[in-house]
Design an enzyme around this catalytic site. Structure first.
Site, mmCIF file in Angstrom:
data_model
loop_
_atom_site.group_PDB
_atom_site.id
_atom_site.type_symbol
_atom_site.label_atom_id
_atom_site.label_comp_id
_atom_site.label_asym_id
_atom_site.label_seq_id
_atom_site.Cartn_x
_atom_site.Cartn_y
_atom_site.Cartn_z
ATOM 1 N N LYS A 181 0.867 -1.176 0.000
ATOM 2 C CA LYS A 181 0.000 0.000 0.000
ATOM 3 C C LYS A 181 0.905 1.228 0.000
ATOM 4 C CE LYS A 181 -2.757 3.389 1.376
ATOM 5 N NZ LYS A 181 -2.233 4.779 1.516
ATOM 6 N N GLU A 255 8.416 1.590 11.962
ATOM 7 C CA GLU A 255 9.458 2.616 12.027
ATOM 8 C C GLU A 255 8.735 3.935 11.912
ATOM 9 O OE1 GLU A 255 11.569 5.551 11.153
ATOM 10 O OE2 GLU A 255 12.054 4.569 9.252
ATOM 11 N N CYS A 289 13.139 10.685 8.239
ATOM 12 C CA CYS A 289 12.865 10.383 9.647
ATOM 13 C C CYS A 289 14.118 10.472 10.504
ATOM 14 C CB CYS A 289 12.232 9.004 9.767
ATOM 15 S SG CYS A 289 13.214 7.669 9.048
ATOM 16 N N GLU A 388 7.744 16.781 15.902
ATOM 17 C CA GLU A 388 8.330 16.473 14.603
ATOM 18 C C GLU A 388 7.728 17.391 13.534
ATOM 19 O OE1 GLU A 388 9.465 12.504 12.078
ATOM 20 O OE2 GLU A 388 7.413 12.645 12.821
#
Length: 484
Positions: A181, A255, A289, A388
């Site tokens: 996906k 993750e 990330c 973040e």
């Protein structure tokens, strides 16, 4: 602007070896983030398409793929890497059209690393063993490894092909079948990857793909015939996937987000620090990330670091991803652009000072461009220090002692990675072992060996990927005891 040899593609699902539209005909537009032009359409899948893809994967698991000799499967996986490199120019251009990242970056990092993921696991899979123990003269105990089954691979938009292959390669190497996906905003290279897998000799049904939004991911995560979910993305989505997967007790590998510290002591090689910190702050528009978005500098080196870091940052060119001189391209979507810009407003409200940037990049009538931004003057409780942002925005904070900075470094819900800069090997060993993160780089950043554990702690993830760690996730062990 945007002169390419490759034409953007319309994206459809790939189920049981064929490209198919959604049964209800639903589709959505794929937008170029650098020009805001429509690149094409993307089929919008839902539960019906997920059901078909999972059914095809389950059937293929019991077919040729599940019984294929190890060497033959290894050769097919290696061939996928070969075909990726044969189509490198096409894939790099599609990646930059979709993401807004500089074309040189797609060429240098994304495509090469995607191919290398298949090369690595094609070799690694032929060396994997298990355990065996002799219990005196009573019995022999040994473990056999088998695929976990049908795995769902849910992928982010920042490194679309690279991160999809980081999951697909070990999943296939361990003998699983998969339903991919991709992110709805970066669908093109995943669509091509499905074709590459078939061309390499992967049997129909082994690799499937369903495009769509969160509802599509939820249908995959909750599906009772999906045995495991591997997800890379932000923490809120990871929480939603965990809830959806809980009733069926799937294996999960996450993750997730990061707010990674970059700790610079005064005895570090400042030339090396500046060169690497420019990359760890702003490469891929800061949409990585692992980017070091919280920078801590020992006070005696703080002023010199800031002066040199700001000077280098101002030299970065923001612009057309297809201009070879561009350092920073467009953010991936209007939604994400608005999020990043909102944090610039928050920084002002919190009393921050913009050493560079602090606003959308000038000179663009279209596209989602933000200037590389360095913020100083914020306290440890500031939202821009704690949350973040995932854009070309970093904060810089001075510190006086190891104890002080260690407390600030670990004062976060995240724990993905960190970079530590010092010429004192004793300090490097002492300090790095106390950082609450899954990965710590000393005097470097993003230096990877695919055998090593990759992943985070706290709200940055569950589990580890890489080498044996990937195989542990994508396989199950059965212990067999033979009484003598």
């Amino acid at each position: 602007m945007q002169t390419t040899k490759t034409k953007a593609i319309d994206c459809t699902h790939f189920i049981d070896g064929a490209y198919v539209q959604s049964n209800n005909g639903k589709a959505f537009e794929n937008v170029n983030p650098a020009t805001e032009e429509v690149l094409g359409t993307v089929a919008e899948g839902g539960k019906e398409e997920v059901d078909k893809a999972v059914c095809a994967a389950r059937k293929a698991l019991k077919g040729e793929w599940g019984n294929m000799p190890l060497k033959k499967r290894s050769n097919i996986i290696r061939k996928i890497g070969d075909l990726i490199l044969e189509r490198k120019e096409e894939l790099a251009e599609l990646e930059s059209l979709d993401t807004g990242k500089p074309l040189w970056l797609s060429n240098k990092v994304d495509i090469d690393r995607a191919a290398n993921n298949f090369y690595f696991f094609a070799d690694y899979m032929t060396t994997v063993g298990t355990e065996a123990y002799q219990q005196d003269d009573i019995a022999i105990h040994y473990a056999v490894r088998r695929p976990v089954g049908v795995v769902g691979l849910i992928n982010p938009w920042n490194l679309p092909l690279f991160l999809m292959t980081w999951k697909l390669a070990p999943a296939l190497a361990a003998g699983n079948t998969a339903v991919m996906k991709p992110s709805e905003v970066t669908p093109m290279t995943a669509t091509v990857l499905a074709e590459i897998c078939k061309e390499a000799g992967v049997p129909d049904g082994v690799v499937n793909m369903v495009h769509g939004f969160g509802e599509t991911g939820a249908a995959l995560s909750s599906h009772e015939d999906v045995d495991a979910i591997a997800f890379t993305g932000e923490t809120v989505t990871g929480t939603a996937i965990m809830k959806a997967a809980a009733p069926t007790l799937k294996k999960l590998s996450f993750e997730l987000g990061g707010k990674n510290p970059n700790i610079i002591f005064a005895d570090a090689d400042l030339d090396d620090v500046i060169e690497t910190t420019i990359k760890s702050s702003f490469i891929n528009q800061g949409e990585v990330c692992l980017c070091g978005s919280r920078i801590y500098v020992e006070r005696s080196a703080y002023d010199e670091f800031l002066e040199r870091f700001a000077e280098k940052t101002k030299e970065l060119k923001v612009g057309d991803p297809f201009d070879p001189n561009t350092n920073v391209g467009a953010l991936v979507s209007e939604e994400h652009y608005n999020k990043v810009v909102s944090y610039l407003d928050i920084a002002k409200e919190e009393g921050g000072t913009f050493l560079t940037g602090g606003k959308p990049a000038e000179g663009f009538d279209k596209g989602f461009f933000v200037e590389p931004t360095i913020i100083t003057g914020l306290g440890s409780d500031a939202r821009c220090v704690r949350e973040e942002i995932f854009g070309p925005v970093v904060t810089v904070v001075p510190f006086d002692t190891e104890e002080e900075v260690l407390e600030q470094v670990n004062d976060t819900h995240y724990g993905l990675s960190a970079s530590l800069w010092t010429s004192d090997i004793k300090r490097a060993t002492r300090f790095s072992g106390q950082i609450e993160a899954g990965m710590v780089w000393v005097n470097t950043w993003f230096l990877r060996d695919l055998r090593t554990p990759f992943g985070g702690m706290k709200r940055s993830g569950i589990g580890r990927e890489g080498g044996a760690h990937s195989f542990d996730f994508y396989s199950e062990l059965t212990n067999i005891t033979l009484k003598m």
